[in-house]
Design a protein around this motif. Structure first.
Motif, PDB file in Angstrom:
ATOM      1  N   VAL A 239      71.340   8.660 -58.608  1.00 57.66           N
ATOM      2  CA  VAL A 239      71.317   7.849 -59.817  1.00 57.66           C
ATOM      3  C   VAL A 239      71.131   8.734 -61.234  1.00 57.66           C
ATOM      4  O   VAL A 239      70.395   9.664 -61.313  1.00 57.66           O
ATOM      5  CB  VAL A 239      69.767   6.824 -59.744  1.00 57.66           C
ATOM      6  CG1 VAL A 239      69.683   6.134 -61.347  1.00 57.66           C
ATOM      7  CG2 VAL A 239      69.922   6.174 -58.717  1.00 57.66           C
ATOM      8  N   ASN A 240      72.275   8.757 -61.886  1.00 56.73           N
ATOM      9  CA  ASN A 240      72.577   9.549 -63.123  1.00 56.73           C
ATOM     10  C   ASN A 240      71.957   9.058 -64.256  1.00 56.73           C
ATOM     11  O   ASN A 240      71.956   8.052 -64.688  1.00 56.73           O
ATOM     12  CB  ASN A 240      73.996   9.724 -63.287  1.00 56.73           C
ATOM     13  CG  ASN A 240      74.253  10.732 -64.443  1.00 56.73           C
ATOM     14  OD1 ASN A 240      74.303  12.020 -64.167  1.00 56.73           O
ATOM     15  ND2 ASN A 240      74.469  10.315 -65.560  1.00 56.73           N
ATOM     16  N   SER A 241      71.148   9.967 -65.055  1.00 59.84           N
ATOM     17  CA  SER A 241      70.955   9.895 -66.434  1.00 59.84           C
ATOM     18  C   SER A 241      71.291  11.020 -67.196  1.00 59.84           C
ATOM     19  O   SER A 241      71.019  12.092 -66.906  1.00 59.84           O
ATOM     20  CB  SER A 241      69.283   9.441 -66.434  1.00 59.84           C
ATOM     21  OG  SER A 241      68.971   9.428 -67.868  1.00 59.84           O
ATOM     22  N   SER A 242      71.978  10.580 -68.135  1.00 62.35           N
ATOM     23  CA  SER A 242      72.481  12.005 -69.108  1.00 62.35           C
ATOM     24  C   SER A 242      71.555  11.959 -70.581  1.00 62.35           C
ATOM     25  O   SER A 242      70.556  12.719 -70.556  1.00 62.35           O
ATOM     26  CB  SER A 242      73.761  12.015 -69.488  1.00 62.35           C
ATOM     27  OG  SER A 242      74.676  11.889 -68.173  1.00 62.35           O
ATOM     28  N   ARG A 243      71.982  11.152 -71.426  1.00 65.09           N
ATOM     29  CA  ARG A 243      71.306  11.234 -72.763  1.00 65.09           C
ATOM     30  C   ARG A 243      69.908  11.155 -72.931  1.00 65.09           C
ATOM     31  O   ARG A 243      69.129  11.736 -73.786  1.00 65.09           O
ATOM     32  CB  ARG A 243      72.154  10.315 -73.642  1.00 65.09           C
ATOM     33  CG  ARG A 243      73.385  10.754 -74.215  1.00 65.09           C
ATOM     34  CD  ARG A 243      74.293   9.637 -74.574  1.00 65.09           C
ATOM     35  NE  ARG A 243      74.498   8.323 -73.832  1.00 65.09           N
ATOM     36  CZ  ARG A 243      74.877   7.293 -73.876  1.00 65.09           C
ATOM     37  NH1 ARG A 243      75.433   7.060 -75.229  1.00 65.09           N
ATOM     38  NH2 ARG A 243      75.243   6.331 -72.972  1.00 65.09           N
ATOM     39  N   ALA A 244      69.332  10.165 -72.102  1.00 71.94           N
ATOM     40  CA  ALA A 244      67.915   9.991 -71.852  1.00 71.94           C
ATOM     41  C   ALA A 244      67.227  11.145 -71.702  1.00 71.94           C
ATOM     42  O   ALA A 244      66.104  11.217 -72.135  1.00 71.94           O
ATOM     43  CB  ALA A 244      67.431   8.824 -71.190  1.00 71.94           C
ATOM     44  N   ARG A 259      62.314  17.820 -69.112  1.00 74.48           N
ATOM     45  CA  ARG A 259      61.519  17.960 -67.805  1.00 74.48           C
ATOM     46  C   ARG A 259      60.717  16.723 -67.706  1.00 74.48           C
ATOM     47  O   ARG A 259      60.679  16.043 -66.575  1.00 74.48           O
ATOM     48  CB  ARG A 259      61.026  19.220 -67.739  1.00 74.48           C
ATOM     49  CG  ARG A 259      60.185  19.217 -66.504  1.00 74.48           C
ATOM     50  CD  ARG A 259      59.340  20.372 -66.225  1.00 74.48           C
ATOM     51  NE  ARG A 259      58.619  20.493 -64.869  1.00 74.48           N
ATOM     52  CZ  ARG A 259      59.231  20.659 -63.644  1.00 74.48           C
ATOM     53  NH1 ARG A 259      60.523  21.042 -63.645  1.00 74.48           N
ATOM     54  NH2 ARG A 259      58.249  20.679 -62.587  1.00 74.48           N
ATOM     55  N   GLN A 260      59.948  16.383 -68.896  1.00 70.14           N
ATOM     56  CA  GLN A 260      59.176  15.262 -68.514  1.00 70.14           C
ATOM     57  C   GLN A 260      59.818  13.871 -68.391  1.00 70.14           C
ATOM     58  O   GLN A 260      59.525  13.021 -67.588  1.00 70.14           O
ATOM     59  CB  GLN A 260      58.342  14.993 -69.846  1.00 70.14           C
ATOM     60  CG  GLN A 260      57.092  16.217 -69.737  1.00 70.14           C
ATOM     61  CD  GLN A 260      56.229  16.189 -71.069  1.00 70.14           C
ATOM     62  OE1 GLN A 260      56.531  15.399 -71.981  1.00 70.14           O
ATOM     63  NE2 GLN A 260      55.478  17.219 -71.387  1.00 70.14           N
ATOM     64  N   ALA A 261      61.059  13.596 -68.975  1.00 67.86           N
ATOM     65  CA  ALA A 261      61.842  12.730 -68.985  1.00 67.86           C
ATOM     66  C   ALA A 261      62.204  12.388 -67.333  1.00 67.86           C
ATOM     67  O   ALA A 261      62.336  11.504 -66.998  1.00 67.86           O
ATOM     68  CB  ALA A 261      62.851  12.632 -69.979  1.00 67.86           C
ATOM     69  N   ALA A 262      62.840  13.588 -66.974  1.00 67.84           N
ATOM     70  CA  ALA A 262      63.458  13.642 -65.580  1.00 67.84           C
ATOM     71  C   ALA A 262      62.524  13.350 -64.653  1.00 67.84           C
ATOM     72  O   ALA A 262      62.429  12.574 -63.779  1.00 67.84           O
ATOM     73  CB  ALA A 262      64.050  14.991 -65.376  1.00 67.84           C
ATOM     74  N   THR A 265      61.572   9.562 -64.691  1.00 64.66           N
ATOM     75  CA  THR A 265      62.634   8.901 -64.159  1.00 64.66           C
ATOM     76  C   THR A 265      62.771   9.127 -62.607  1.00 64.66           C
ATOM     77  O   THR A 265      62.850   7.969 -61.991  1.00 64.66           O
ATOM     78  CB  THR A 265      64.066   9.420 -64.691  1.00 64.66           C
ATOM     79  OG1 THR A 265      63.950   9.230 -66.051  1.00 64.66           O
ATOM     80  CG2 THR A 265      65.161   8.202 -64.218  1.00 64.66           C
ATOM     81  N   ARG A 266      62.513  10.435 -62.014  1.00 60.08           N
ATOM     82  CA  ARG A 266      62.567  10.302 -60.769  1.00 60.08           C
ATOM     83  C   ARG A 266      61.229   9.564 -60.173  1.00 60.08           C
ATOM     84  O   ARG A 266      61.485   9.021 -58.964  1.00 60.08           O
ATOM     85  CB  ARG A 266      62.073  12.093 -60.277  1.00 60.08           C
ATOM     86  CG  ARG A 266      62.148  12.408 -59.059  1.00 60.08           C
ATOM     87  CD  ARG A 266      61.779  13.656 -58.646  1.00 60.08           C
ATOM     88  NE  ARG A 266      60.305  13.874 -59.035  1.00 60.08           N
ATOM     89  CZ  ARG A 266      59.440  14.833 -58.584  1.00 60.08           C
ATOM     90  NH1 ARG A 266      60.052  15.730 -57.436  1.00 60.08           N
ATOM     91  NH2 ARG A 266      58.138  14.738 -58.685  1.00 60.08           N
ATOM     92  N   ASP A 267      60.050   9.653 -60.802  1.00 64.42           N
ATOM     93  CA  ASP A 267      59.035   8.840 -60.242  1.00 64.42           C
ATOM     94  C   ASP A 267      59.079   7.561 -60.235  1.00 64.42           C
ATOM     95  O   ASP A 267      58.811   6.836 -59.163  1.00 64.42           O
ATOM     96  CB  ASP A 267      57.689   9.362 -60.947  1.00 64.42           C
ATOM     97  CG  ASP A 267      57.334  10.895 -60.654  1.00 64.42           C
ATOM     98  OD1 ASP A 267      57.986  11.432 -60.017  1.00 64.42           O
ATOM     99  OD2 ASP A 267      56.523  11.337 -61.538  1.00 64.42           O
ATOM    100  N   THR A 268      59.957   6.897 -61.314  1.00 64.05           N
ATOM    101  CA  THR A 268      60.112   5.535 -61.279  1.00 64.05           C
ATOM    102  C   THR A 268      60.964   5.059 -60.166  1.00 64.05           C
ATOM    103  O   THR A 268      61.036   4.112 -59.530  1.00 64.05           O
ATOM    104  CB  THR A 268      60.748   5.390 -62.684  1.00 64.05           C
ATOM    105  OG1 THR A 268      59.935   5.616 -63.588  1.00 64.05           O
ATOM    106  CG2 THR A 268      60.932   3.710 -62.729  1.00 64.05           C
TER     107      THR A 268
END
Ligand SMILES: O=c1ccn([C@@H]2O[C@H](COP(=O)(O)O)[C@@H](O)[C@H]2O)c(=O)[nH]1
Length: 274
Positions: A239-244, A259-262, A265-268
């Motif tokens: 599952v890709n996320s770029s700009r966010a 890092r926090q955003a990643a 997202t990973r945990d979600t």
């Protein structure tokens, strides 16, 4: 190690289905780097270092480098990822598609020049435009199937009256990729997180292919619905996320914020696993 081996390894090791997309846009860089295309490598390398233990893949989008004449920085970045995150596969998002002789050159660019582990391709020109990439044994090739943009409907949702069962175009691509086109087990599919029903349909037609799923984050795709629709025991998702993630903060703390955003997202994504 093949692309699929690397993907399995990174998914397990980092407990992650998240791919961080590397779409460097200098006008959005933090102060001190902002507007400077010569800092593309520095920006991306900092993001890679901050997130390498949280992802199952990285996905540099070649247009963001080529638009600034920064292919040399992409080469350096690929080398950086090989040295500093050797367990994480790199998918070069190039969406190439051309006649066989030209496809050979694009394949050489992706796998020899940049050393990518996998590449994205447009299947629009048919089997002979895809085949040259599969000559690179062990490398992955993701075919655009049901893309995340609304305009994807214009062609991908059209019905093919001459094909048995009259599938939609994207359904036909999924069936070809799972079946006759997948000579050495190297193919995967790109399906947008913005269309979870279509992810489910693609998964039914292609139960074992890896699905590269962009569209969570900036495009508003539903991460939970994505995992439920796409993840199966024998069918991995990326599952890709770029700009966010890249632009989670505009200050000197950009890499920490990424890092926090990643991590979030990973945990979600992980919490949505059945
Ligand atoms: O259907 C598709 C295929 C590819 N992409 C690419 O993924 C990223 C998405 O970036 P975000 O900032 O997370 O929206 C970008 O590189 C696209 O070229 C896609 O969005 N949809």
């Amino acid at each position: 190690m093949t692309f699929l081996d690397m993907l399995r390894d990174a998914t397990t090791r980092n407990d992650s289905m998240l791919c961080v997309g590397l779409d460097p846009e200098p006008s959005r860089f933090p102060e001190g780097m902002r507007g400077d295309p010569h800092r593309i490598y520095d920006f991306c390398a900092a993001i890679v270092d901050a997130t390498a233990d949280l992802v199952c893949a990285f996905k540099p989008q070649i247009a963001y480098f080529a638009a600034h004449g920064a292919e040399d920085q992409l080469e350096r970045l690929m080398q950086h990822m090989r040295c500093n995150a050797p367990h994480v596969p790199v998918i070069l998002d190039a969406k190439r598609g051309d006649i066989g002789s030209t496809a050979q050159q694009y394949a050489r660019e992706a796998f020899e020049r940049y050393g990518a582990d996998a590449v994205t391709l447009s299947p629009f020109m048919g089997w002979d435009s895809v085949q040259p990439y599969l000559e690179y044994h062990g490398k992955g090739a993701f075919l655009l199937c049901r893309t995340s943009n609304p305009g994807g409907d214009d062609l991908q949702a059209q019905r093919l009256a001459s094909v048995p069962g009259q599938p939609l175009v994207y359904e036909h691509i999924a069936a070809l990729a799972q079946g006759p086109w997948n000579k050495n087990g190297q193919l995967g599919l790109v399906v947008g997180a913005t269309y979870p029903h279509e992810i489910e349909r693609v998964r039914a037609l292609a139960p074992t292919l890896p699905l590269l799923i962009p569209g969570v984050g900036a495009q508003g795709g539903d991460a939970v619905a994505t995992v439920r629709a796409g993840l199966r025991a024998q069918g991995p998702i990326i599952v890709n996320s770029s700009r966010a993630i890249l632009y989670a903060a505009q200050g000197a703390d950009f890499a920490q914020a990424a890092r926090q955003a990643a991590q979030h997202t990973r945990d979600t994504l992980n919490a949505a696993r059945a």
